[in-house]
Design a protein around this motif. Sequence first.
Motif, short mmCIF file in Angstrom:
data_model
loop_
_atom_site.label_atom_id
_atom_site.label_comp_id
_atom_site.label_asym_id
_atom_site.label_seq_id
_atom_site.Cartn_x
_atom_site.Cartn_y
_atom_site.Cartn_z
N LEU A 8 3.70 4.33 -1.71
CA LEU A 8 2.75 3.43 -1.07
C LEU A 8 2.95 3.42 0.44
N THR A 9 1.92 3.04 1.15
CA THR A 9 2.04 2.86 2.60
C THR A 9 1.92 1.39 2.99
N SER A 10 1.57 0.53 2.02
CA SER A 10 1.42 -0.90 2.30
C SER A 10 1.91 -1.72 1.12
N LEU A 11 2.47 -2.90 1.43
CA LEU A 11 2.85 -3.87 0.41
C LEU A 11 2.25 -5.21 0.79
N ILE A 12 1.55 -5.84 -0.14
CA ILE A 12 1.02 -7.17 0.12
C ILE A 12 2.14 -8.19 -0.02
N VAL A 13 2.22 -9.10 0.93
CA VAL A 13 3.16 -10.21 0.87
C VAL A 13 2.41 -11.41 0.32
N ALA A 14 2.92 -11.97 -0.78
CA ALA A 14 2.20 -13.09 -1.41
C ALA A 14 3.19 -14.09 -1.99
N GLU A 15 2.77 -15.33 -2.03
CA GLU A 15 3.53 -16.40 -2.67
C GLU A 15 2.62 -17.05 -3.71
N GLU A 16 3.09 -17.09 -4.95
CA GLU A 16 2.29 -17.62 -6.05
C GLU A 16 0.91 -16.96 -6.08
N ARG A 17 0.91 -15.64 -5.85
CA ARG A 17 -0.28 -14.79 -5.87
C ARG A 17 -1.28 -15.09 -4.76
N CYS A 18 -0.90 -15.91 -3.80
CA CYS A 18 -1.76 -16.16 -2.64
C CYS A 18 -1.33 -15.23 -1.51
N PRO A 19 -2.20 -14.31 -1.05
CA PRO A 19 -1.82 -13.34 -0.03
C PRO A 19 -1.48 -13.99 1.32
N MET A 20 -0.39 -13.52 1.93
CA MET A 20 0.05 -14.02 3.22
C MET A 20 -0.05 -12.98 4.32
N GLY A 21 0.11 -11.70 3.95
CA GLY A 21 0.10 -10.65 4.94
C GLY A 21 0.37 -9.31 4.29
N VAL A 22 0.69 -8.31 5.10
CA VAL A 22 0.97 -6.98 4.58
C VAL A 22 2.11 -6.37 5.38
N VAL A 23 3.00 -5.68 4.68
CA VAL A 23 4.07 -4.90 5.31
C VAL A 23 3.69 -3.44 5.21
N LYS A 24 3.73 -2.74 6.34
CA LYS A 24 3.35 -1.33 6.38
C LYS A 24 4.60 -0.46 6.37
N SER A 25 4.44 0.80 5.99
CA SER A 25 5.58 1.71 5.89
C SER A 25 6.28 1.87 7.23
N PHE A 26 5.51 1.85 8.33
CA PHE A 26 6.14 2.03 9.64
C PHE A 26 6.97 0.81 10.06
N ASP A 27 6.77 -0.34 9.40
CA ASP A 27 7.58 -1.52 9.72
C ASP A 27 9.02 -1.32 9.29
N ALA A 28 9.21 -0.55 8.23
CA ALA A 28 10.55 -0.31 7.69
C ALA A 28 11.25 0.83 8.41
#
Length: 312
Positions: free
Chosen positions: A292-312
Motif C-alpha cells: 500500500l501507499t496509504s493508510l487511513i487513520v481512524a478511531e471507531e471507524r471514523c476517519p481522522m486522516g491518512v499516513v502516506k508511505s513517504f511519511d515513514a
Amino acid sequence: MTACSLELAKGVFEDQSRALSHIGRSLSGGFLDAVELIYACAGNVIISGMGKSGIIGRKIAATLASTGSPSFFVHPGEAYHGDLGMIGGDDLVILISYSGETDEVIKLLPYLRHIQACTIAITGNPASTLASSADVHLNVSIEREACPNNLAPTTSTTATLVMGDALAVALMNRRAFMPIDFARFHPGGSLGRKLLTKARDVMHRVPSLARMSTFAEVVHQISEGEQGIVCVIDDAGKLIGVVTDGDLRRAIEKRGKTEDLTANDIMGIMPVAVSADANLYDCERLMRERKLTSLIVAEERCPMGVVKSFDA
C-alpha cells in the motif's frame, strides 16, 4: 599484485569465519553463567582492557548500554590513578585480555576481590591468571591471527567483539527486550523516530464524502485534499471505503461516461486502517506487507486522516 591482494583479503574473511564458528561451537555453560551474572547485576556492567582489547571493550560497553544493561568502559591504567572509585561492589566487571596476563588488567584483581565485585574474564588462555581468577571465564582462543606474521590482533579482537555481541543478544532475549525498548535508547535514530512517532503526529487531512456523492464531487474532493485519496462514509460518519486517483482512472477506462457514477460505484473495498496511536514503524511495516501507499487513520471507524508511505 592486485589479484594477490584480493586473495589475501578473501583469506582474512575465511580465517576469521572459521575461528568464529569454532568458538561458537565451543560455547558451554560458562556462557550462560555469564549471561545470568550480567542479568542479575544490581549495579553497572564495567568493561576494562588495554590496547586493542580496550577498543573492543568500549564497543561492547556501548552495545550493552544500548540494549538494556547499564554499562561503561574504565581504562585499567586510569583506574589505578583514581578511576577505581567508579567501580562498586554491586557492579560486574568484564576484564578483557587475550593473553590473560596483561599487567594493567591483572592489577585490578585485588581491588575487585576486596570490594567483592563479580568478574567475567574474556581471554584466549583458560590457564591464565585472569581466567583462573574470574568468577566466569569466556574462551576466545584462536589458532592464529589473520595477520600474515601472526602478530597484529585481528582474528582475536574479532572473536572478542562477537563474544560481546553474543552476550548482548542473549541478554536482550533474557529481558524480552523489544524494539520499543531499543527506541528509547536511540530516539535520534531512524528506528527510534519511527517507533516513538505516532500516526496522529504525521497524518494528513483527508476529505470525506457520502457514498452517493457524484463523480465530479469525488474528483473535486481528491483535488482539494491533495493526498490522492478520499474517504467514503455512511450516514453515521463511519468509514465504508475509499476512492483513490487510481480508482478514478479505472472508472473512466471501464465506464467511459462518468456522469451517472457515484462514490459508491467506484470506491474500493474497506481500506486498511490504523489507530491514531499506531507507531510509524508498524505503519511502514503494514504498508510494505500489503503493498500500500496509504493508510487511513481512524478511531471507531471514523476517519481522522491518512499516513502516506513517504511519511515513514
